[in-house]
Design an enzyme around this catalytic site. Structure first.
Site, PDB file in Angstrom:
ATOM      1  N   ASN A   1      -6.675  -4.161   5.899  1.00  0.00           N
ATOM      2  CA  ASN A   1      -7.160  -3.401   6.947  1.00  0.00           C
ATOM      3  C   ASN A   1      -7.834  -3.864   8.055  1.00  0.00           C
ATOM      4  O   ASN A   1      -8.564  -3.368   8.902  1.00  0.00           O
ATOM      5  CB  ASN A   1      -8.278  -2.344   6.231  1.00  0.00           C
ATOM      6  CG  ASN A   1      -7.651  -1.270   5.802  1.00  0.00           C
ATOM      7  OD1 ASN A   1      -7.062  -0.192   6.552  1.00  0.00           O
ATOM      8  ND2 ASN A   1      -7.952  -0.633   4.658  1.00  0.00           N
TER       9      ASN A   1
ATOM     10  N   GLU B   1      -3.784   1.572  -3.047  1.00  0.00           N
ATOM     11  CA  GLU B   1      -4.269   3.028  -2.769  1.00  0.00           C
ATOM     12  C   GLU B   1      -3.166   3.712  -3.646  1.00  0.00           C
ATOM     13  O   GLU B   1      -2.366   4.591  -3.122  1.00  0.00           O
ATOM     14  CB  GLU B   1      -3.786   3.334  -1.218  1.00  0.00           C
ATOM     15  CG  GLU B   1      -4.776   4.424  -0.875  1.00  0.00           C
ATOM     16  CD  GLU B   1      -4.689   4.617   0.516  1.00  0.00           C
ATOM     17  OE1 GLU B   1      -5.235   5.543   0.998  1.00  0.00           O
ATOM     18  OE2 GLU B   1      -4.252   3.823   1.258  1.00  0.00           O
TER      19      GLU B   1
ATOM     20  N   TYR C   1      -7.614  -4.096  -2.090  1.00  0.00           N
ATOM     21  CA  TYR C   1      -7.554  -2.984  -1.089  1.00  0.00           C
ATOM     22  C   TYR C   1      -8.892  -2.852  -0.699  1.00  0.00           C
ATOM     23  O   TYR C   1      -9.787  -2.574  -1.080  1.00  0.00           O
ATOM     24  CB  TYR C   1      -7.271  -1.592  -1.894  1.00  0.00           C
ATOM     25  CG  TYR C   1      -7.453  -0.599  -0.859  1.00  0.00           C
ATOM     26  CD1 TYR C   1      -6.656  -0.528   0.350  1.00  0.00           C
ATOM     27  CD2 TYR C   1      -7.764   0.491  -1.267  1.00  0.00           C
ATOM     28  CE1 TYR C   1      -6.796   0.850   1.254  1.00  0.00           C
ATOM     29  CE2 TYR C   1      -7.883   1.853  -0.317  1.00  0.00           C
ATOM     30  CZ  TYR C   1      -7.444   1.585   0.955  1.00  0.00           C
ATOM     31  OH  TYR C   1      -7.341   2.939   1.560  1.00  0.00           O
TER      32      TYR C   1
ATOM     33  N   ASP D   1       3.344   5.008   4.663  1.00  0.00           N
ATOM     34  CA  ASP D   1       2.734   4.537   6.108  1.00  0.00           C
ATOM     35  C   ASP D   1       2.651   3.057   6.014  1.00  0.00           C
ATOM     36  O   ASP D   1       2.888   2.607   7.102  1.00  0.00           O
ATOM     37  CB  ASP D   1       1.766   5.254   6.595  1.00  0.00           C
ATOM     38  CG  ASP D   1       0.548   5.140   5.657  1.00  0.00           C
ATOM     39  OD1 ASP D   1       0.573   4.877   4.390  1.00  0.00           O
ATOM     40  OD2 ASP D   1      -0.746   5.506   6.192  1.00  0.00           O
ATOM     41  N   HIS D   2       2.809   2.389   4.959  1.00  0.00           N
ATOM     42  CA  HIS D   2       2.783   0.909   5.243  1.00  0.00           C
ATOM     43  C   HIS D   2       4.404   0.519   4.707  1.00  0.00           C
ATOM     44  O   HIS D   2       5.006   1.435   4.358  1.00  0.00           O
ATOM     45  CB  HIS D   2       1.733   0.530   4.059  1.00  0.00           C
ATOM     46  CG  HIS D   2       0.509   0.582   4.348  1.00  0.00           C
ATOM     47  ND1 HIS D   2      -0.376  -0.462   4.915  1.00  0.00           N
ATOM     48  CD2 HIS D   2      -0.402   1.823   4.484  1.00  0.00           C
ATOM     49  CE1 HIS D   2      -1.491   0.100   5.088  1.00  0.00           C
ATOM     50  NE2 HIS D   2      -1.530   1.301   4.699  1.00  0.00           N
TER      51      HIS D   2
ATOM     52  N   ASN E   1       0.042   4.422  -0.628  1.00  0.00           N
ATOM     53  CA  ASN E   1      -0.543   5.669  -0.255  1.00  0.00           C
ATOM     54  C   ASN E   1      -0.345   6.722  -1.237  1.00  0.00           C
ATOM     55  O   ASN E   1       0.129   7.862  -0.692  1.00  0.00           O
ATOM     56  CB  ASN E   1      -0.138   6.034   1.256  1.00  0.00           C
ATOM     57  CG  ASN E   1      -0.894   7.131   1.931  1.00  0.00           C
ATOM     58  OD1 ASN E   1      -2.136   7.411   1.278  1.00  0.00           O
ATOM     59  ND2 ASN E   1      -0.649   7.595   2.987  1.00  0.00           N
TER      60      ASN E   1
ATOM     61  N   ASN F   1       0.933  -1.305   0.081  1.00  0.00           N
ATOM     62  CA  ASN F   1       0.193   0.008   0.134  1.00  0.00           C
ATOM     63  C   ASN F   1       0.944   1.164  -0.178  1.00  0.00           C
ATOM     64  O   ASN F   1       1.542   1.511   0.978  1.00  0.00           O
ATOM     65  CB  ASN F   1      -0.989   0.123   1.277  1.00  0.00           C
ATOM     66  CG  ASN F   1      -1.742   1.337   1.299  1.00  0.00           C
ATOM     67  OD1 ASN F   1      -1.500   2.410   0.973  1.00  0.00           O
ATOM     68  ND2 ASN F   1      -3.021   1.057   1.590  1.00  0.00           N
TER      69      ASN F   1
ATOM     70  N   ASP G   1      -3.998  -5.015   1.270  1.00  0.00           N
ATOM     71  CA  ASP G   1      -4.334  -4.211   2.428  1.00  0.00           C
ATOM     72  C   ASP G   1      -5.771  -4.824   2.836  1.00  0.00           C
ATOM     73  O   ASP G   1      -6.599  -4.264   2.327  1.00  0.00           O
ATOM     74  CB  ASP G   1      -4.121  -2.645   2.340  1.00  0.00           C
ATOM     75  CG  ASP G   1      -4.577  -2.199   3.636  1.00  0.00           C
ATOM     76  OD1 ASP G   1      -4.755  -2.787   4.551  1.00  0.00           O
ATOM     77  OD2 ASP G   1      -4.547  -0.920   3.495  1.00  0.00           O
TER      78      ASP G   1
END
Length: 274
Positions: free
Chosen positions: A166, A51, A124, A260-261, A25, A23, A164
């Site tokens: 989540n 993403e 995702y 951030d991943h 971002n 991911n 991801d």
């Protein structure tokens, strides 16, 4: 709408392969943060990005072409939102954009690529962090995605499902399970879905190879979470049980800091398990 692309001229038998699920971002932000230089230092066969937050036409993809990748892209209808893209060094034999359910396909959540008898799903999953409405969408997605995969396995029994999700599955997968017991991404009903998912002959390849290791794939940008390793493992590489003997290793590549991943790296061998 379900979109299918075919290339019957290509014959490919995978694995062996080296794959990452990441991911990023926002693909343009990740490229500014050095993603292309990092990829050039490795020999991954397949890149599964989540993403991407862009359509392919607004991204300079020359660097990927120089590294030998071709790509397939499933963008969200909403600009700057969601979307998945799969890059591979050998052409897939079949590509399907979406899962046939418009409510999810308009958000660019699932991209399927087939390599002969192996099917790869780049996914995702929705996040519920923005409130109850999106948490409801997330739970509906989980139910629908499960049914979609059950049906798909009837004709495509060899699956790799990366992305991801989540959701942090168990206490070992989150830095503070007590304080987060009522947080989206670690709710009992989400974790129960993961129990069901991995109870239906799907393998969490990282946990299969590293049953006691603590490793995370996502860290908040707040309060120095990454530098203090206060993270969550919410990105997965799942495979069907008939690929168990081909799992070489799976790792969280936490040194990659383009988003951030971090990437989930999966290595598969060519041994067959019929």
């Amino acid at each position: 709408m379900l979109s299918v692309l075919r290339d019957a001229s290509v014959t490919l038998c995978l694995p062996p392969m080296q794959l990452i699920s990441y991911n990023i971002n926002g693909i343009r932000a990740a490229l500014r943060n050095g993603l292309s230089d990092w990829l050039a230092q490795h020999q991954f066969d397949i890149l599964c990005f989540q993403e991407v937050k862009a359509t392919a036409d607004v991204v300079d993809l020359a660097v990927f072409e120089q590294l030998g990748y071709q790509y397939h892209w499933h963008a969200a209808e909403k600009k700057g939102y969601s979307g998945v893209a799969t890059f591979s060094k050998i052409a897939p034999t079949n590509v399907v954009l979406g899962c046939g359910l418009p409510v999810y396909d308009c958000e660019g959540r699932i991209l399927r690529t087939d390599f002969d008898d192996l099917t790869l799903l780049n996914c995702y999953f929705p996040s519920g962090t923005s409130g109850e409405i999106r948490q409801g969408v997330k739970m509906e997605f989980l139910r629908d995605f499960y049914d979609y995969v059950v049906e798909l396995r009837k004709t495509r029994p060899k699956l790799i499902v990366v992305g991801d999700y989540n959701i942090a599955h168990n206490a070992i997968d989150i830095h503070d399970p007590i304080r987060n017991k009522n947080s989206t991404g670690f709710l009992p009903e989400e974790r129960a879905w993961m129990d069901q998912w991995f109870g239906n002959n799907m393998i969490d390849t990282f946990r299969y190879k590293h049953p006691q290791d603590v490793a995370y794939s996502w860290w908040s940008y707040r309060a120095g979470a990454r530098s203090n390793n206060k993270g969550w493992r919410i990105d997965y590489a799942s495979v069907t049980d008939n690929l168990r003997d081909q799992i070489v290793d799976c790792q969280m590549l936490s040194d990659a800091v383009h988003a951030d991943h971090c990437p989930v790296w999966l290595s598969m061998s060519e041994r067959a398990n019929e």
